[in-house]
Design a protein around this motif. Structure first.
Motif, PDB file in Angstrom:
ATOM      1  N   TYR A 128      65.487 -47.851 -12.549  1.00  0.00           N
ATOM      2  CA  TYR A 128      66.673 -47.548 -11.751  1.00  0.00           C
ATOM      3  C   TYR A 128      67.853 -48.197 -12.471  1.00  0.00           C
ATOM      4  O   TYR A 128      68.182 -49.364 -12.228  1.00  0.00           O
ATOM      5  CB  TYR A 128      66.512 -48.055 -10.317  1.00  0.00           C
ATOM      6  N   PRO A 129      68.445 -47.474 -13.425  1.00  0.00           N
ATOM      7  CA  PRO A 129      69.472 -48.050 -14.290  1.00  0.00           C
ATOM      8  C   PRO A 129      70.675 -48.682 -13.571  1.00  0.00           C
ATOM      9  O   PRO A 129      71.157 -49.715 -14.034  1.00  0.00           O
ATOM     10  CB  PRO A 129      69.902 -46.874 -15.174  1.00  0.00           C
ATOM     11  N   PRO A 130      71.183 -48.121 -12.474  1.00  0.00           N
ATOM     12  CA  PRO A 130      72.357 -48.762 -11.856  1.00  0.00           C
ATOM     13  C   PRO A 130      72.130 -50.231 -11.477  1.00  0.00           C
ATOM     14  O   PRO A 130      73.060 -51.033 -11.505  1.00  0.00           O
ATOM     15  CB  PRO A 130      72.624 -47.917 -10.608  1.00  0.00           C
ATOM     16  N   LYS A 131      70.906 -50.598 -11.141  1.00  0.00           N
ATOM     17  CA  LYS A 131      70.593 -51.978 -10.762  1.00  0.00           C
ATOM     18  C   LYS A 131      69.791 -52.712 -11.841  1.00  0.00           C
ATOM     19  O   LYS A 131      69.520 -53.898 -11.700  1.00  0.00           O
ATOM     20  CB  LYS A 131      69.788 -52.006  -9.458  1.00  0.00           C
ATOM     21  N   GLY A 132      69.385 -52.015 -12.907  1.00  0.00           N
ATOM     22  CA  GLY A 132      68.584 -52.644 -13.949  1.00  0.00           C
ATOM     23  C   GLY A 132      67.175 -52.972 -13.492  1.00  0.00           C
ATOM     24  O   GLY A 132      66.592 -53.958 -13.929  1.00  0.00           O
ATOM     25  N   TRP A 133      66.613 -52.125 -12.632  1.00  0.00           N
ATOM     26  CA  TRP A 133      65.270 -52.367 -12.091  1.00  0.00           C
ATOM     27  C   TRP A 133      64.218 -51.593 -12.873  1.00  0.00           C
ATOM     28  O   TRP A 133      64.435 -50.466 -13.309  1.00  0.00           O
ATOM     29  CB  TRP A 133      65.170 -51.929 -10.640  1.00  0.00           C
ATOM     30  N   ILE A 134      63.040 -52.196 -12.985  1.00  0.00           N
ATOM     31  CA  ILE A 134      61.829 -51.539 -13.473  1.00  0.00           C
ATOM     32  C   ILE A 134      60.889 -51.507 -12.277  1.00  0.00           C
ATOM     33  O   ILE A 134      60.542 -52.555 -11.733  1.00  0.00           O
ATOM     34  CB  ILE A 134      61.171 -52.336 -14.617  1.00  0.00           C
ATOM     35  N   ILE A 135      60.491 -50.321 -11.847  1.00  0.00           N
ATOM     36  CA  ILE A 135      59.660 -50.176 -10.653  1.00  0.00           C
ATOM     37  C   ILE A 135      58.343 -49.528 -11.049  1.00  0.00           C
ATOM     38  O   ILE A 135      58.321 -48.509 -11.747  1.00  0.00           O
ATOM     39  CB  ILE A 135      60.377 -49.331  -9.584  1.00  0.00           C
ATOM     40  N   ILE A 136      57.240 -50.136 -10.586  1.00  0.00           N
ATOM     41  CA  ILE A 136      55.913 -49.648 -10.980  1.00  0.00           C
ATOM     42  C   ILE A 136      54.993 -49.541  -9.766  1.00  0.00           C
ATOM     43  O   ILE A 136      55.236 -50.152  -8.723  1.00  0.00           O
ATOM     44  CB  ILE A 136      55.240 -50.576 -12.019  1.00  0.00           C
ATOM     45  N   ALA A 147      58.791 -54.515  -8.432  1.00  0.00           N
ATOM     46  CA  ALA A 147      60.023 -54.326  -9.201  1.00  0.00           C
ATOM     47  C   ALA A 147      60.368 -55.589  -9.976  1.00  0.00           C
ATOM     48  O   ALA A 147      60.253 -56.702  -9.455  1.00  0.00           O
ATOM     49  CB  ALA A 147      61.165 -53.944  -8.276  1.00  0.00           C
ATOM     50  N   TRP A 148      60.777 -55.391 -11.217  1.00  0.00           N
ATOM     51  CA  TRP A 148      61.275 -56.452 -12.081  1.00  0.00           C
ATOM     52  C   TRP A 148      62.654 -56.050 -12.562  1.00  0.00           C
ATOM     53  O   TRP A 148      63.048 -54.894 -12.475  1.00  0.00           O
ATOM     54  CB  TRP A 148      60.372 -56.637 -13.300  1.00  0.00           C
ATOM     55  N   SER A 149      63.365 -57.000 -13.110  1.00  0.00           N
ATOM     56  CA  SER A 149      64.657 -56.736 -13.726  1.00  0.00           C
ATOM     57  C   SER A 149      64.445 -56.454 -15.210  1.00  0.00           C
ATOM     58  O   SER A 149      63.505 -56.982 -15.825  1.00  0.00           O
ATOM     59  CB  SER A 149      65.567 -57.957 -13.562  1.00  0.00           C
ATOM     60  N   ILE A 150      65.339 -55.677 -15.790  1.00  0.00           N
ATOM     61  CA  ILE A 150      65.283 -55.436 -17.234  1.00  0.00           C
ATOM     62  C   ILE A 150      65.563 -56.729 -18.000  1.00  0.00           C
ATOM     63  O   ILE A 150      65.309 -56.808 -19.192  1.00  0.00           O
ATOM     64  CB  ILE A 150      66.255 -54.328 -17.684  1.00  0.00           C
ATOM     65  N   HIS A 151      66.056 -57.749 -17.317  1.00  0.00           N
ATOM     66  CA  HIS A 151      66.349 -59.037 -17.945  1.00  0.00           C
ATOM     67  C   HIS A 151      65.183 -60.021 -17.830  1.00  0.00           C
ATOM     68  O   HIS A 151      65.252 -61.121 -18.368  1.00  0.00           O
ATOM     69  CB  HIS A 151      67.611 -59.644 -17.337  1.00  0.00           C
ATOM     70  N   ASP A 152      64.113 -59.641 -17.103  1.00  0.00           N
ATOM     71  CA  ASP A 152      62.946 -60.509 -16.954  1.00  0.00           C
ATOM     72  C   ASP A 152      62.153 -60.543 -18.257  1.00  0.00           C
ATOM     73  O   ASP A 152      62.170 -59.581 -19.037  1.00  0.00           O
ATOM     74  CB  ASP A 152      62.028 -60.019 -15.831  1.00  0.00           C
ATOM     75  N   SER A 153      61.429 -61.641 -18.437  1.00  0.00           N
ATOM     76  CA  SER A 153      60.555 -61.773 -19.592  1.00  0.00           C
ATOM     77  C   SER A 153      59.529 -62.844 -19.282  1.00  0.00           C
ATOM     78  O   SER A 153      59.815 -63.798 -18.561  1.00  0.00           O
ATOM     79  CB  SER A 153      61.358 -62.169 -20.840  1.00  0.00           C
TER      80      SER A 153
END
Length: 166
Positions: A128-136, A147-153
Motif C-alpha cells: 500500500y504505497p501511500p502509507k508504505g505498508w507491506i501486507i501479507i 503488515a510491516w513498513s517498507i522501512h522495517d528491517s
C-alpha cells in the motif's frame, strides 16, 4: 508470453506494474521482468537472481511504485509434509526489499525475517504505497494477516496483525 527465451520454469504468480508498464514474475529462485506489451517468446528485460539476492523459494512479488521498490517473499514450500501443530512453531519466511530496477546478483536493501516476524510461507503479498505498508497473508504455520513498513528491517514483528485460532 511463452517459450524458451522467457526463461520461465516454475512461474505461477505475477505482479503488474502499470506505472512502468512491466510484468514481474516469480520463478522459483528469481524474479523475471517483462514489458507489459510483450507477446510470444520474449526475453525478460531484467532478471533478479543469484546468491547475494537471498532469493530462495520465491512465493510472491509486489511493486511499490511510489517508493520505487520491489518486495519479494520467500519461504518454506514443504509445509504440506508438516503437521498443523508443528507448523505453528515454524518460521523461516522472509520479505526481501529491493530497488524496483535491481537486476542480477544484488543484495536486498532490507530483509524482514526471523522468529519474531512469524513468517513461514506468504500466501498473498500486497503493498500500500501511500502509507508504505507491506501486507501479507501467512498461509502456513500460525496463519495471519500482517503488515510491516517498507522501512522495517530485521527480526521485527508485524506492526499490526489479524489472526484467529485454529
Amino acid at each position: 508470453i511463452q517459450g524458451p527465451h522467457t526463461q520461465m520454469v516454475g512461474s505461477d504468480r505475477l505482479e503488474v506494474d502499470p506505472i512502468h508498464d512491466e510484468i514481474l514474475v516469480q520463478d522459483k529462485n528469481r524474479v523475471l521482468v517483462f514489458p507489459r506489451t510483450g507477446n510470444g517468446d520474449v526475453a525478460p528485460i531484467r532478471v533478479l537472481e543469484g546468491p547475494d539476492t537471498q532469493l530462495d523459494k520465491v512465493s510472491a512479488v509486489a511493486v511499490d511504485t511510489v517508493h520505487d521498490l520491489l518486495v519479494v517473499s520467500i519461504g518454506h514450500m514443504g509445509a504440506a509434509m508438516a503437521t498443523r501443530e508443528s507448523l505453528r512453531n515454524l518460521t523461516g519466511g522472509s520479505l526481501l526489499i529491493f530497488h524496483r530496477t535491481d537486476s542480477g546478483n544484488v543484495k536486498p536493501m532490507a530483509v524482514i525475517g526471523g522468529p519474531h516476524t512469524g513468517l513461514f510461507l506468504v500466501g498473498q503479498l500486497q503493498v500500500y504505497p501511500p502509507k508504505g505498508w507491506i501486507i501479507i497473508t501467512n498461509a502456513r504455520g500460525d496463519a495471519f494477516i500482517g503488515a510491516w513498513s517498507i522501512h522495517d528491517s530485521g527480526d521485527v514483528p508485524p506492526r499490526w496483525k489479524i489472526s484467529g485460532s485454529r
